[in-house]
Design an enzyme around this catalytic site. Structure first.
Site, mmCIF file in Angstrom:
data_model
loop_
_atom_site.group_PDB
_atom_site.id
_atom_site.type_symbol
_atom_site.label_atom_id
_atom_site.label_comp_id
_atom_site.label_asym_id
_atom_site.label_seq_id
_atom_site.Cartn_x
_atom_site.Cartn_y
_atom_site.Cartn_z
ATOM 1 N N ARG A 1 1.817 5.525 5.801
ATOM 2 C CA ARG A 1 1.385 4.293 6.472
ATOM 3 C C ARG A 1 2.461 3.243 6.199
ATOM 4 O O ARG A 1 2.899 3.089 5.044
ATOM 5 C CB ARG A 1 0.040 3.846 5.886
ATOM 6 C CG ARG A 1 -0.560 2.640 6.550
ATOM 7 C CD ARG A 1 -1.981 2.395 6.081
ATOM 8 N NE ARG A 1 -2.053 2.008 4.671
ATOM 9 C CZ ARG A 1 -3.186 1.684 4.044
ATOM 10 N NH1 ARG A 1 -4.337 1.733 4.677
ATOM 11 N NH2 ARG A 1 -3.178 1.341 2.782
ATOM 12 N N TYR B 1 -0.538 -10.462 5.768
ATOM 13 C CA TYR B 1 -1.670 -10.710 4.869
ATOM 14 C C TYR B 1 -1.162 -11.223 3.510
ATOM 15 O O TYR B 1 -1.605 -12.271 3.018
ATOM 16 C CB TYR B 1 -2.484 -9.413 4.710
ATOM 17 C CG TYR B 1 -3.448 -9.469 3.563
ATOM 18 C CD1 TYR B 1 -4.543 -10.318 3.594
ATOM 19 C CD2 TYR B 1 -3.254 -8.678 2.429
ATOM 20 C CE1 TYR B 1 -5.419 -10.400 2.526
ATOM 21 C CE2 TYR B 1 -4.123 -8.738 1.364
ATOM 22 C CZ TYR B 1 -5.200 -9.599 1.411
ATOM 23 O OH TYR B 1 -6.057 -9.669 0.350
HETATM 24 N N1 UDP Z 1 -5.106 5.870 2.154
HETATM 25 C C1 UDP Z 1 -5.039 7.098 2.780
HETATM 26 N N2 UDP Z 1 -5.830 7.295 3.878
HETATM 27 C C2 UDP Z 1 -6.672 6.347 4.378
HETATM 28 C C3 UDP Z 1 -6.728 5.104 3.721
HETATM 29 C C4 UDP Z 1 -5.930 4.894 2.612
HETATM 30 O O1 UDP Z 1 -4.302 7.993 2.362
HETATM 31 O O2 UDP Z 1 -7.324 6.611 5.392
HETATM 32 C C5 UDP Z 1 -4.250 5.621 0.972
HETATM 33 C C6 UDP Z 1 -3.279 4.472 1.163
HETATM 34 O O3 UDP Z 1 -2.078 4.950 1.707
HETATM 35 C C7 UDP Z 1 -3.117 3.960 -0.269
HETATM 36 C C8 UDP Z 1 -4.464 4.275 -0.919
HETATM 37 O O4 UDP Z 1 -5.104 5.240 -0.074
HETATM 38 O O5 UDP Z 1 -2.131 4.707 -0.942
HETATM 39 C C9 UDP Z 1 -5.371 3.057 -1.003
HETATM 40 O O6 UDP Z 1 -5.414 2.452 0.280
HETATM 41 P P1 UDP Z 1 -6.429 1.301 0.645
HETATM 42 O O7 UDP Z 1 -6.250 1.011 2.110
HETATM 43 O O8 UDP Z 1 -7.796 1.660 0.176
HETATM 44 O O9 UDP Z 1 -5.964 0.059 -0.224
HETATM 45 P P2 UDP Z 1 -4.506 -0.642 -0.326
HETATM 46 O O10 UDP Z 1 -3.781 0.078 -1.429
HETATM 47 O O11 UDP Z 1 -3.853 -0.541 0.992
HETATM 48 O O12 UDP Z 1 -4.863 -2.042 -0.710
#
Ligand code: UDP
Length: 330
Positions: free
Chosen positions: A283, A143
């Site tokens: 993740r 992405y």
């Molecule tokens: N996150 C989490 N659980 C979830 C989704 C996201 O702990 O089910 C955490 C993720 O690891 C990151 C933060 O929340 O640290 C924001 O994630 P999101 O996917 O909203 O946005 P990103 O930072 O990936 O653009």
């Protein structure tokens, strides 16, 4: 006051629909191009909508021939990091080839200003936080790479064709229009704040991705920026270009970071309900801390976020989520 005509690609999506709405409120004539593969028809005034794929260069040229367009704001793209690592071809085709088709149509039609929806993912795992725009491109997923590729296309289209552009590198877009009509509705949802609401509404626990990071409470830190503040940044960028400003790239974030646990607490305070959650493994590809240095945007374009308080962001999103769940139930 009637202002110029602006084409918004991906205007049926989350950030695109908020921006199209704000443009309309500010007197711009808005045309939305969306293939509705992931956008929502109900996010767009039907008179503004053209259901066209950005890969259809001739179709775009026909729209550009409808009236003199001053600029394009380009949102149309796939946005799921996880999916991009499973089907990279989808992301390179839609995000990169699709953008190339749009740029080709713009050059053919004589439209020379573009605001591009880029991302903090172009920086990957940054060496220094807060992140400045000079940080090198170092994406760690397809992405992010697809957005870097488009930023590079834009550089060459400026040099060769004089197509000027502003790349806005968003941090964590969140929140919803305070009127509660527009909001975040991804399918499937992967973003933290809407997932925390879903956990409250369904009782199914959400997973916190890792609590062993080198951060004060062990969870990842992100810079959450309200979608209307993002929309405002697009309009300022548009006006900069239309006023003769040079191509550039800007970070868009509040400059303050919140951990996942802090977001959980803010959601509990705003909703008055406990969020059911479990702690799971990290993740893949998640940097521990992403916070924007948005000094450049504040200085050059006089951008001032109006909803920088996390509770404000969360309560606007909750307001939308409550309305949406009532509508879905009826
Ligand atoms: N996150 C989490 N659980 C979830 C989704 C996201 O702990 O089910 C955490 C993720 O690891 C990151 C933060 O929340 O640290 C924001 O994630 P999101 O996917 O909203 O946005 P990103 O930072 O990936 O653009």
């Amino acid at each position: 006051m009637k202002r110029g005509s602006i084409l918004v690609t991906g205007g049926a999506g989350y950030i695109g629909s908020h921006t199209a709405h704000l443009l309309g409120e500010q007197g711009y004539e808005v045309t939305v191009v969306d293939n509705l593969s992931r956008g929502r028809r109900h996010n767009v005034d039907p008179q503004r909508l053209r259901v066209v794929d950005i890969a259809d260069t001739d179709g775009l040229c026909r729209i550009f021939a409808e009236r003199p367009f001053e600029a394009v704001i380009h949102f149309a793209a796939y946005i799921s990091v996880g999916e991009s690592m499973h089907v990279p071809e989808l992301y390179f085709t839609n995000n990169v080839s699709g953008s190339l088709s749009l740029l080709t149509a713009m050059v053919r039609s004589g439209v020379r200003h573009l605001v591009f929806s880029s991302t903090a993912a172009v920086y990957g795992m940054p060496a220094a936080v807060p992140i400045k725009e000079e940080a090198p491109y170092a994406p760690v997923n397809v992405y992010g790479e697809s957005k870097v590729m488009v930023e590079k296309l834009l550089h060459w289209f400026d040099l060769v064709h004089g197509l000027r552009s502003i790349c806005l590198r968003y941090f964590n877009a969140s929140g919803a229009d305070p009127e509660g009509k527009l909001g975040e509705e991804h399918e499937p949802e992967t973003h933290l704040i809407p997932l925390l609401f879903q956990a409250i509404l369904t009782g199914q626990p959400v997973t916190i991705f890792g609590e062993d990071y080198a951060t004060p409470d062990g969870t990842c830190i992100r810079d959450y920026v309200h979608v209307n503040d993002l929309a405002e940044a697009h309009i300022l960028a548009l006006e900069w270009l239309m006023g003769g400003g040079a191509s550039d790239a800007f970070n868009v974030g509040n400059g303050s970071g919140y951990s996942v646990r802090e977001v959980v607490r803010a959601v509990e305070e705003v909703t008055g309900k406990k969020v059911p959650y479990v702690v799971g493994p990290r993740r893949e590809g998640d940097p521990p801390k992403l916070v924007a240095d948005s000094t450049k945007l504040r200085r050059a374009l006089q951008w001032t976020p109006r909803h920088s308080d996390l509770r404000d962001i969360v309560s606007s999103a909750w307001n939308f989520e409550k309305k949406r769940s009532v509508q879905q139930a009826s």
